[in-house]
Design an enzyme around this catalytic site. Structure first.
Site, mmCIF file in Angstrom:
data_model
loop_
_atom_site.group_PDB
_atom_site.id
_atom_site.type_symbol
_atom_site.label_atom_id
_atom_site.label_comp_id
_atom_site.label_asym_id
_atom_site.label_seq_id
_atom_site.Cartn_x
_atom_site.Cartn_y
_atom_site.Cartn_z
ATOM 1 N N GLY A 85 60.178 25.437 51.792
ATOM 2 C CA GLY A 85 58.937 26.053 51.345
ATOM 3 C C GLY A 85 57.789 25.491 52.172
ATOM 4 O O GLY A 85 57.381 24.345 51.976
ATOM 5 N N ALA A 86 57.286 26.281 53.108
ATOM 6 C CA ALA A 86 56.222 25.811 54.006
ATOM 7 C C ALA A 86 54.861 26.327 53.566
ATOM 8 O O ALA A 86 53.978 26.565 54.382
ATOM 9 C CB ALA A 86 56.515 26.236 55.440
ATOM 10 N N ASN A 114 51.370 25.806 51.024
ATOM 11 C CA ASN A 114 50.341 24.769 51.073
ATOM 12 C C ASN A 114 50.860 23.393 50.669
ATOM 13 O O ASN A 114 50.560 22.385 51.300
ATOM 14 C CB ASN A 114 49.166 25.155 50.175
ATOM 15 C CG ASN A 114 48.355 26.305 50.747
ATOM 16 O OD1 ASN A 114 48.338 26.525 51.950
ATOM 17 N ND2 ASN A 114 47.679 27.043 49.882
ATOM 18 N N ARG A 169 53.025 27.493 33.847
ATOM 19 C CA ARG A 169 54.197 27.111 34.641
ATOM 20 C C ARG A 169 55.457 27.744 34.061
ATOM 21 O O ARG A 169 56.382 28.105 34.779
ATOM 22 C CB ARG A 169 54.326 25.588 34.671
ATOM 23 C CG ARG A 169 53.233 24.875 35.456
ATOM 24 C CD ARG A 169 53.451 23.381 35.459
ATOM 25 N NE ARG A 169 52.454 22.675 36.270
ATOM 26 C CZ ARG A 169 51.297 22.241 35.800
ATOM 27 N NH1 ARG A 169 50.985 22.437 34.534
ATOM 28 N NH2 ARG A 169 50.445 21.604 36.575
ATOM 29 N N SER A 175 59.076 22.519 42.702
ATOM 30 C CA SER A 175 58.951 23.890 42.214
ATOM 31 C C SER A 175 58.708 23.924 40.707
ATOM 32 O O SER A 175 59.297 23.156 39.953
ATOM 33 C CB SER A 175 60.216 24.684 42.534
ATOM 34 O OG SER A 175 60.491 24.677 43.911
ATOM 35 N N HIS A 217 55.629 18.209 32.523
ATOM 36 C CA HIS A 217 54.607 18.531 33.527
ATOM 37 C C HIS A 217 54.024 19.899 33.193
ATOM 38 O O HIS A 217 54.267 20.896 33.862
ATOM 39 C CB HIS A 217 55.237 18.522 34.921
ATOM 40 C CG HIS A 217 54.267 18.829 36.025
ATOM 41 N ND1 HIS A 217 53.088 18.136 36.206
ATOM 42 C CD2 HIS A 217 54.302 19.759 37.019
ATOM 43 C CE1 HIS A 217 52.451 18.617 37.257
ATOM 44 N NE2 HIS A 217 53.168 19.613 37.763
#
Length: 313
Positions: free
Chosen positions: A8-9, A11, A89, A120, A176
């Site tokens: 995953g590139a 941000n 989320r 993720s 989280h």
């Protein structure tokens, strides 16, 4: 030195790669993305800073070619759709579960000895999914959440105290999520002084409330999820693994009786070193904190149930 893969590139992944390279944590970083050109372009951009920033880390960007990730020591999973304004989320679970399960399984085929750091979202549930789907030992798959939430807690504490954030200590445990995290205000300190003696109860409660919606606050301002602090938090954990720092880091780990919980991945303090999660540290929680932690665990389990409903497990 080590090889690190970031899947995953976006941000968060790119920021994590940049921090790792700048701090010379790894000899090689591979960024992998499904979108053509994104990982390649960001890798090229970073490599054009090597002279000005003074690092020699090799950075490679690839599109979908998992063979390039072979023999990675640590794999950071940031893939999935980002949270948008008004989205929790938990609402991400349906889409991201299938993505994460595929990513982790494929990476494991090329790097069977790797340690996995999950970023993720929803992170607690994605960590649980990855652990159950792969059957790996619990020390080798854990999640990044507590260190990020704790950083936000310390930021809001420093703002309330009008002091340097580096002199403030505080920890967040639990899930989280905006309603599941537990900022431990009783244990927070400023230069070893209990913050509870420096701030009014009203001010301290506001710090807690602001911390709990810290991610949502940034999402509403930015129009997407935050990336500087999440990316740096991921790099901080990876540095502890690669350099065997054995840092005490609040992390999403699998509990098997600790804190009275079983068969769940949730945030608690842990020693993170070369073997991943090397020790879970048990805090002496008071009755109020224990009740909050149990409530948080119940909420995380409720989200985990969706995995079975969508046949992800």
């Amino acid at each position: 030195m080590a090889k690190i893969t970031i899947v995953g590139a976006g941000n968060v992944g790119a920021t994590c790669a940049n921090v790792l390279a700048f701090n010379k944590i790894a000899s090689e970083i591979v960024m992998l993305d499904v979108k053509e050109g994104v990982a390649e372009g960001k890798a090229m951009d970073m490599l054009q800073t090597t002279q000005t920033l003074g690092f020699e880390t090799k950075i490679k960007g690839v599109t979908g070619d998992y063979a390039q990730t072979a023999d990675s020591d640590v794999i950071i999973v940031t893939s999935g759709i980002p949270r948008k304004p008004g989205m929790t989320r938990e609402e991400l679970i349906g889409t991201n579960a299938n993505i994460v399960k595929s990513v982790v399984g494929t990476c494991l085929r090329y790097s069977p000895h790797a340690i996995f750091l999950m970023i993720s979202n929803p992170m607690d549930t994605m960590t649980y999914l990855a652990l159950k789907a792969t059957g790996l030992p619990k020390n080798r798959i854990f999640g990044m959440g507590g260190i990020l939430d704790s950083s936000r807690f310390k930021y809001y504490l420093s703002q309330a105290l009008n002091v340097n954030p580096a002199q403030v200590n505080g920890m967040v445990i639990g899930g989280h999520g905006d309603t599941t995290m537990i900022p431990l205000k009783r244990l927070a300190t400023y230069n070893s002084l209990p913050v509870s003696g420096l701030l009014s109860a009203e001010s301290l409660n506001k710090v807690v409330a602001d911390t709990m919606v810290g991610g949502a606050t940034l999402t509403s301002l930015l129009g997407t999820s935050a990336w500087y602090a999440p990316g740096a938090s991921g790099a901080y954990i990876v540095a502890s693994i690669i350099n065997d720092y054995k840092r005490l880091i609040p992390s999403c780990v699998y509990l098997d009786g600790e804190y009275g919980q079983r068969d769940i991945c949730i945030g608690v303090p842990a020693i993170i070193g070369r073997n991943g999660v090397e020790k879970i540290v048990t805090l002496d929680l008071n009755n109020e904190e224990k009740a909050l932690f149990e409530k948080s665990a119940d909420s995380v389990r409720s989200t985990n149930k969706v995995l079975k409903e969508i046949n992800a497990l």
